[in-house]
Design an enzyme around this catalytic site. Structure first.
Site, PDB file in Angstrom:
ATOM      1  N   ALA A  64       0.848  -1.195   0.000  1.00  0.00           N
ATOM      2  CA  ALA A  64       0.000   0.000   0.000  1.00  0.00           C
ATOM      3  C   ALA A  64       0.881   1.241   0.000  1.00  0.00           C
ATOM      4  CB  ALA A  64      -0.896  -0.005   1.233  1.00  0.00           C
ATOM      5  N   GLY A 107       0.808  -5.169   0.925  1.00  0.00           N
ATOM      6  CA  GLY A 107      -0.223  -5.365  -0.099  1.00  0.00           C
ATOM      7  C   GLY A 107       0.345  -6.020  -1.353  1.00  0.00           C
ATOM      8  N   GLU A 110       0.310  -9.544  -0.466  1.00  0.00           N
ATOM      9  CA  GLU A 110      -1.096  -9.986  -0.474  1.00  0.00           C
ATOM     10  C   GLU A 110      -1.545 -10.266  -1.904  1.00  0.00           C
ATOM     11  OE1 GLU A 110      -2.483  -6.510   1.859  1.00  0.00           O
ATOM     12  OE2 GLU A 110      -3.530  -7.965   3.104  1.00  0.00           O
ATOM     13  N   GLU A 130       3.766  -4.542   7.653  1.00  0.00           N
ATOM     14  CA  GLU A 130       2.754  -3.606   8.163  1.00  0.00           C
ATOM     15  C   GLU A 130       2.894  -3.342   9.652  1.00  0.00           C
ATOM     16  OE1 GLU A 130       2.157  -6.050   6.030  1.00  0.00           O
ATOM     17  OE2 GLU A 130       0.597  -5.496   4.585  1.00  0.00           O
TER      18      GLU A 130
HETATM   19  N1  DAK Z   1       4.552   3.447  -0.145  1.00  0.00           N
HETATM   20  C1  DAK Z   1       4.998   4.646  -0.628  1.00  0.00           C
HETATM   21  N2  DAK Z   1       6.256   4.868  -1.033  1.00  0.00           N
HETATM   22  C2  DAK Z   1       7.129   3.861  -0.930  1.00  0.00           C
HETATM   23  C3  DAK Z   1       6.740   2.573  -0.440  1.00  0.00           C
HETATM   24  C4  DAK Z   1       5.375   2.400  -0.033  1.00  0.00           C
HETATM   25  N3  DAK Z   1       4.886   1.236   0.420  1.00  0.00           N
HETATM   26  N4  DAK Z   1       7.813   1.774  -0.470  1.00  0.00           N
HETATM   27  C5  DAK Z   1       8.834   2.538  -0.953  1.00  0.00           C
HETATM   28  N5  DAK Z   1       8.422   3.780  -1.248  1.00  0.00           N
HETATM   29  C6  DAK Z   1       9.202   4.880  -1.783  1.00  0.00           C
HETATM   30  C7  DAK Z   1      10.189   5.436  -0.754  1.00  0.00           C
HETATM   31  O1  DAK Z   1       9.551   6.323   0.121  1.00  0.00           O
HETATM   32  C8  DAK Z   1      11.207   6.109  -1.643  1.00  0.00           C
HETATM   33  O2  DAK Z   1      10.692   7.344  -2.067  1.00  0.00           O
HETATM   34  P1  DAK Z   1      11.609   8.686  -2.084  1.00  0.00           P
HETATM   35  O3  DAK Z   1      12.179   8.814  -0.717  1.00  0.00           O
HETATM   36  O4  DAK Z   1      12.658   8.390  -3.108  1.00  0.00           O
HETATM   37  O5  DAK Z   1      10.676   9.763  -2.472  1.00  0.00           O
HETATM   38  C9  DAK Z   1      11.242   5.176  -2.850  1.00  0.00           C
HETATM   39  O6  DAK Z   1      10.040   4.424  -2.823  1.00  0.00           O
HETATM   40  C10 DAK Z   1      12.402   4.178  -2.801  1.00  0.00           C
HETATM   41  O7  DAK Z   1      12.358   3.568  -1.519  1.00  0.00           O
HETATM   42  P2  DAK Z   1      13.683   3.291  -0.686  1.00  0.00           P
HETATM   43  O8  DAK Z   1      14.668   4.405  -0.867  1.00  0.00           O
HETATM   44  O9  DAK Z   1      13.271   2.964   0.690  1.00  0.00           O
HETATM   45  O10 DAK Z   1      14.238   2.015  -1.469  1.00  0.00           O
HETATM   46  P3  DAK Z   1      15.006   0.759  -0.929  1.00  0.00           P
HETATM   47  O11 DAK Z   1      15.297  -0.061  -2.132  1.00  0.00           O
HETATM   48  O12 DAK Z   1      16.146   1.171  -0.049  1.00  0.00           O
HETATM   49  O13 DAK Z   1      13.967   0.005   0.005  1.00  0.00           O
HETATM   50  C11 DAK Z   1      11.809  -1.034   0.521  1.00  0.00           C
HETATM   51  C12 DAK Z   1      12.833  -0.582  -0.576  1.00  0.00           C
HETATM   52  C13 DAK Z   1      10.588  -1.529  -0.248  1.00  0.00           C
HETATM   53  C14 DAK Z   1      12.402  -2.188   1.328  1.00  0.00           C
HETATM   54  C15 DAK Z   1      11.496   0.151   1.455  1.00  0.00           C
HETATM   55  O14 DAK Z   1      11.182   1.289   0.662  1.00  0.00           O
HETATM   56  C16 DAK Z   1      10.336  -0.137   2.365  1.00  0.00           C
HETATM   57  O15 DAK Z   1      10.523  -0.738   3.429  1.00  0.00           O
HETATM   58  N6  DAK Z   1       9.136   0.323   1.977  1.00  0.00           N
HETATM   59  C17 DAK Z   1       7.930   0.194   2.794  1.00  0.00           C
HETATM   60  C18 DAK Z   1       7.354  -1.191   2.661  1.00  0.00           C
HETATM   61  C19 DAK Z   1       6.097  -1.384   3.508  1.00  0.00           C
HETATM   62  O16 DAK Z   1       6.085  -1.030   4.705  1.00  0.00           O
HETATM   63  N7  DAK Z   1       5.049  -1.939   2.930  1.00  0.00           N
HETATM   64  C20 DAK Z   1       3.773  -2.167   3.597  1.00  0.00           C
HETATM   65  C21 DAK Z   1       2.869  -0.995   3.369  1.00  0.00           C
HETATM   66  S1  DAK Z   1       1.327  -1.158   4.277  1.00  0.00           S
HETATM   67  C22 DAK Z   1      -5.725  -2.379   5.760  1.00  0.00           C
HETATM   68  C23 DAK Z   1      -4.766  -2.109   6.732  1.00  0.00           C
HETATM   69  C24 DAK Z   1      -3.425  -2.042   6.373  1.00  0.00           C
HETATM   70  C25 DAK Z   1      -2.996  -2.254   5.066  1.00  0.00           C
HETATM   71  C26 DAK Z   1      -3.974  -2.539   4.111  1.00  0.00           C
HETATM   72  C27 DAK Z   1      -5.327  -2.583   4.464  1.00  0.00           C
HETATM   73  N8  DAK Z   1      -7.101  -2.387   6.150  1.00  0.00           N
HETATM   74  C28 DAK Z   1      -7.472  -2.159   7.476  1.00  0.00           C
HETATM   75  C29 DAK Z   1      -8.129  -2.597   5.119  1.00  0.00           C
HETATM   76  C30 DAK Z   1      -1.568  -2.125   4.761  1.00  0.00           C
HETATM   77  C31 DAK Z   1      -1.035  -2.541   3.681  1.00  0.00           C
HETATM   78  C32 DAK Z   1       0.381  -2.258   3.330  1.00  0.00           C
HETATM   79  O17 DAK Z   1       0.814  -2.773   2.351  1.00  0.00           O
END
Ligand code: DAK
Length: 254
Positions: A64, A107, A110, A130
């Site tokens: 997400a 996501g 997922e 998450e």
């Molecule tokens: N969202 C937005 N931007 C993201 C992102 C994300 N999930 N993942 C990466 N980016 C962006 C970074 O902010 C960065 O942007 P800038 O700083 O350059 O502007 C760019 O992508 C490159 O990221 P990194 O510099 O961090 O790149 P790395 O290769 O070093 O690392 C990484 C990649 C994927 C390991 C890292 O970026 C990371 O940890 N990202 C976050 C991953 C994450 O936490 N995913 C889960 C998201 S939550 C629900 C409740 C909850 C949910 C859904 C439904 N309900 C109650 C219905 C939650 C769902 C989720 O998926």
């Protein structure tokens, strides 16, 4: 600007490539809606028999879009078009394959559990981070992941947020094979082509019947399976004729 790129790299096969490389293909509302719209088109198009989802070398999808999450959190999850898009993906009736390189997180992971078959590049990483932003996999992950990998592994992945590599994902059933990263898409397209050469009616029935195992009690799904067996198609006749005549079948989807 479009967030996906769509192509037809082989007969009957549609490839949807997520195209937000600078956000690690995070599932923005726009990306989800565009993907769902393309799946709707693919479902209605008899020329399409199989769809492959992919990202890029760095990420299948990082999940997400965290930057779209408002401070209040809740409203974003409830957006009607976002929920509709997930439903469309969930209900897509044709084979849905994933070619996963780089990160498949949250996501994004997922989404792989919604795909029918996943091929992982050898550098792929799967995870549910998450919990690290005090959230949980709320787009079906808490329900689907345990069904794929089992309760203990699902708890470990979701409670720690730690990632697993491609080999482990394959051993745990998240992926069917690990291939060299440079070949992930080509190998998945090859698999898609082989599935697309089968009768699309039979393939759609297999998908519907297998998914019933997650949706219905066993006695109900067994009796529905028996009812689904009561069918006759030109493809079925062609399959039998081709076997008897020792030639490859040509299935027309009738
Ligand atoms: N969202 C937005 N931007 C993201 C992102 C994300 N999930 N993942 C990466 N980016 C962006 C970074 O902010 C960065 O942007 P800038 O700083 O350059 O502007 C760019 O992508 C490159 O990221 P990194 O510099 O961090 O790149 P790395 O290769 O070093 O690392 C990484 C990649 C994927 C390991 C890292 O970026 C990371 O940890 N990202 C976050 C991953 C994450 O936490 N995913 C889960 C998201 S939550 C629900 C409740 C909850 C949910 C859904 C439904 N309900 C109650 C219905 C939650 C769902 C989720 O998926």
């Amino acid at each position: 600007m479009a967030t996906i790129a769509v192509s037809r790299p082989a007969p009957h096969v549609c490839l949807i490539r997520f195209d937000r490389p600078r956000a690690r293909n995070a599932l923005s509302r726009e990306l989800l809606v565009e993907t769902a719209a393309e799946l709707d088109r693919a479902a209605a198009d008899p020329e399409v028999r199989c769809v492959v989802l992919t990202g890029d070398d760095a990420a299948f999808s990082a999940g997400a879009d965290i930057k779209e999450m408002p401070d209040g959190g809740i409203p974003m999850w409830g957006q009607a078009d976002r929920l509709r898009a997930w439903k469309t993906i969930e209900r897509f009736p044709k084979p849905l394959l994933a070619a996963v390189d780089g990160y498949a997180l949250g996501g994004g992971c997922e989404l792989t559990t919604l795909c029918d078959i996943v091929i992982a590049g050898d550098g792929a990483r799967f995870g549910f981070p998450e919990v690290r932003i005090a959230a949980f996999p709320g787009d079906g992950g808490t329900q689907r992941l345990p069904r794929v990998v089992g309760k203990t592994r699902a708890m470990w992945m979701m409670m720690t947020g730690e990632m697993i590599d491609a080999q482990t994902a394959c051993a745990w059933g998240l992926a069917i094979a690990v291939v060299p990263a440079a070949e992930t898409v080509a190998r998945t397209l090859d698999l898609a082509g082989r599935i697309a050469a089968m009768s699309p009616i039979a393939v759609a029935m297999i998908k519907e019947e297998v998914l019933m195992t997650y949706q219905k009690p066993l006695d109900e799904s067994l009796s529905l399976e028996r009812k689904l067996l009561l069918w006759q198609t030109e493809d079925h006749d062609e399959g039998i004729a081709a076997f008897v005549e020792k030639r490859p079948p040509v299935f027309k989807g009738r």
